[in-house]
Motif scaffolding. Structure first.
Motif, PDB file in Angstrom:
ATOM      1  N   VAL A 373       0.835  -1.206   0.000  1.00  0.00           N
ATOM      2  CA  VAL A 373       0.000   0.000   0.000  1.00  0.00           C
ATOM      3  C   VAL A 373       0.868   1.254   0.000  1.00  0.00           C
ATOM      4  N   GLU A 374       2.012   1.201   0.693  1.00  0.00           N
ATOM      5  CA  GLU A 374       2.881   2.377   0.761  1.00  0.00           C
ATOM      6  C   GLU A 374       3.442   2.744  -0.611  1.00  0.00           C
ATOM      7  N   GLN A 377       0.601   4.204  -2.711  1.00  0.00           N
ATOM      8  CA  GLN A 377       0.368   5.593  -2.312  1.00  0.00           C
ATOM      9  C   GLN A 377       1.272   6.543  -3.088  1.00  0.00           C
ATOM     10  N   LYS A 378       2.561   6.182  -3.248  1.00  0.00           N
ATOM     11  CA  LYS A 378       3.501   7.051  -3.952  1.00  0.00           C
ATOM     12  C   LYS A 378       3.181   7.122  -5.438  1.00  0.00           C
ATOM     13  N   HIS A 382      -0.983  10.125  -3.505  1.00  0.00           N
ATOM     14  CA  HIS A 382      -1.830  10.492  -2.374  1.00  0.00           C
ATOM     15  C   HIS A 382      -0.990  11.081  -1.253  1.00  0.00           C
ATOM     16  N   ASN A 384      -2.115  11.371   1.838  1.00  0.00           N
ATOM     17  CA  ASN A 384      -2.476  10.631   3.043  1.00  0.00           C
ATOM     18  C   ASN A 384      -2.736   9.176   2.669  1.00  0.00           C
ATOM     19  N   ILE A 385      -2.124   8.271   3.391  1.00  0.00           N
ATOM     20  CA  ILE A 385      -2.274   6.855   3.062  1.00  0.00           C
ATOM     21  C   ILE A 385      -3.705   6.373   3.296  1.00  0.00           C
ATOM     22  N   THR A 387      -6.294   7.673   2.123  1.00  0.00           N
ATOM     23  CA  THR A 387      -6.948   7.733   0.815  1.00  0.00           C
ATOM     24  C   THR A 387      -6.653   6.470   0.017  1.00  0.00           C
ATOM     25  N   THR A 388      -5.426   5.990   0.091  1.00  0.00           N
ATOM     26  CA  THR A 388      -5.046   4.773  -0.632  1.00  0.00           C
ATOM     27  C   THR A 388      -5.734   3.553  -0.045  1.00  0.00           C
TER      28      THR A 388
END
Length: 431
Positions: A373-374, A377-378, A382, A384-385, A387-388
């Motif tokens: 997920v991290e 996110q990039k 996003h 804020n994580i 949102t992901t």
């Protein structure tokens, strides 16, 4: 003189509301005029001739009726004291309020417009400013509906509840639209209070609204492959290719339409996209997998921009036809909240596909292939994580596979295996 208030239910409008009238009898004459207020039959008390508690802002509305009766009585007394003979026309004219000028410094609609210009000067993006423009239009419509201006200093929780009632029941806005209005309205009030020294009649924190999770439409691995291999009219092929490119990269429409050759760079024998997102102004770097590179190569040298992107409305209209031709016709349930009711409809998926569906598809397919997920996110840019993580909630395959393994004791096949696992790869971090 006798004064009564009557709710004339024989003239009910589309929302089920009817106007409240003032009826006065004096000197064998009758005056009948609209009070400007209207409500549902269940919100009116015929015996007491006033609004019930179920009517939003009932106290304020009942005070208005009492004030109107008092003004009529005073006008009747004054005209007789001056030696005149009151008539329905003369009393109605006496009740007509003088057109009071709207002070720009206090009118909420005008203040919202001014605030929007302040935000523009502070560098807010166009899409964000558009939300404030829409909110200003809703406030203006509510003013016209209530037939009196909204003033910042006198805006109360009673008036706020009446606004929410109008938006939810009369305009039938979705909960997230109402949430956006309240959020932007709070931003305006905080600005007025903290930066302009306004004294407000309420605590800004007391203005509350709740957002709801909206079901996101995305394509499965099988549907994505159907779309890639579909035989289409030549006029639709560029639209299909741009959509697939967004499915392989997670780009928004606002970013893909501005891509040029300068956004493509070499990396470790391959290629990456490096760009600054239009919406968030955050830089992102996305590895171009082979399917994505093939699409770029297909249109190389044809134009200054990297891909043939049409207007968003045109792309969305063509996409629905493309997906129908490609067999993306599975039935899905669409649930919407309208006027406080949950309305469910069965729709074909192709009807719901838009350019933004590509971004949802990239996110869900990336998670299914095991992308952390991290990292996602990039790639998506996003800030804020949280949102992901919304995408992690909608990947149903995980829960279905787990339930099958637990309940049926089977080793299950990865549902994403039908699509090249490199489709959603990202640029690895430098060592």
């Amino acid at each position: 003189m006798t004064i009564q208030f009557q709710h004339r239910t024989e003239n009910i409008n589309e929302e089920g509301s009817a106007v409240v009238y003032l009826v006065a009898h004096f000197n064998q004459k009758r005056l009948r005029m609209s009070t400007g207020e209207k409500c549902l039959p269940a919100q009116w008390d015929d015996r007491r001739q006033q609004f019930r508690r179920s009517y939003p802002g009932y106290q304020e509305a009942n005070e208005l009726l009492a004030a109107l009766a008092a003004r009529l009585t005073e006008a009747h007394r004054r005209q007789r004291a001056e030696g005149g003979t009151p008539t329905p026309a003369s009393l109605k004219a006496a009740l007509a309020p003088a057109a009071a000028p709207i002070v720009r410094e206090h009118n909420l609609v005008m203040l919202m417009s001014d605030f929007r210009e302040v935000l523009r000067g502070r560098g807010y993006m166009r899409d964000t400013l558009r939300h404030y423009l829409v909110v200003g239009n809703w406030l203006r419509d509510f003013e016209q509906h209530r037939r009196r201006p909204l003033l910042a200093e006198s805006y109360s929780l009673v008036e706020h509840d009446a606004l929410l009632h109008y938006l939810t029941l009369t305009r039938e806005l979705a909960p997230n639209s109402v949430y956006t209005l309240v959020k932007n309205l709070k931003a305006l009030f905080n600005y007025l209070q903290q930066e302009r020294g306004y004294e407000l009649a309420l605590k800004v924190a007391s203005l509350k609204a709740t957002s709801v999770d909206v079901e996101k439409v995305y394509l499965t691995a099988g549907e994505l492959e159907q779309l890639r291999t579909a035989v289409l009219p030549s006029t639709l092929v560029p639209v299909r290719d741009v959509f697939l490119f967004c499915c392989y990269t997670g780009l928004r429409y606002s970013d893909v339409r501005q891509l040029h050759q300068g956004n493509v760079a070499g990396w470790d024998g391959g290629q990456v996209l490096r760009l600054t997102q239009s919406k968030t102004r955050r830089p992102v770097s996305i590895y171009l997998t082979e399917p994505a590179r093939l699409i770029i190569d297909k249109y190389a040298g044809e134009r200054a921009m990297l891909l043939p992107v049409y207007q968003n409305q045109v792309m969305n209209r063509y996409l629905k036809r493309i997906c129908r031709l490609a067999g993306v016709t599975a039935s899905v349930e669409v649930a919407e909240v309208r006027a406080g009711r949950l309305v469910k409809q069965q729709r074909s998926k192709f009807e719901l596909v838009t350019m933004h569906t590509a971004r949802h598809t990239f996110a869900t397919q990336s998670l299914l292939r095991g992308m952390p997920v991290e990292i996602l996110q990039k790639v998506l840019g996003h800030a804020n994580i949280k949102t992901t993580l919304i995408y992690a909630k909608i990947v149903e395959d995980f829960q279905h596979l787990t339930m099958r393994r637990i309940w049926e004791g089977e080793e299950t096949k990865d549902t994403s295996a039908s699509l090249d696992s490199q489709v959603c790869a990202v640029e690895p971090s430098a060592a």
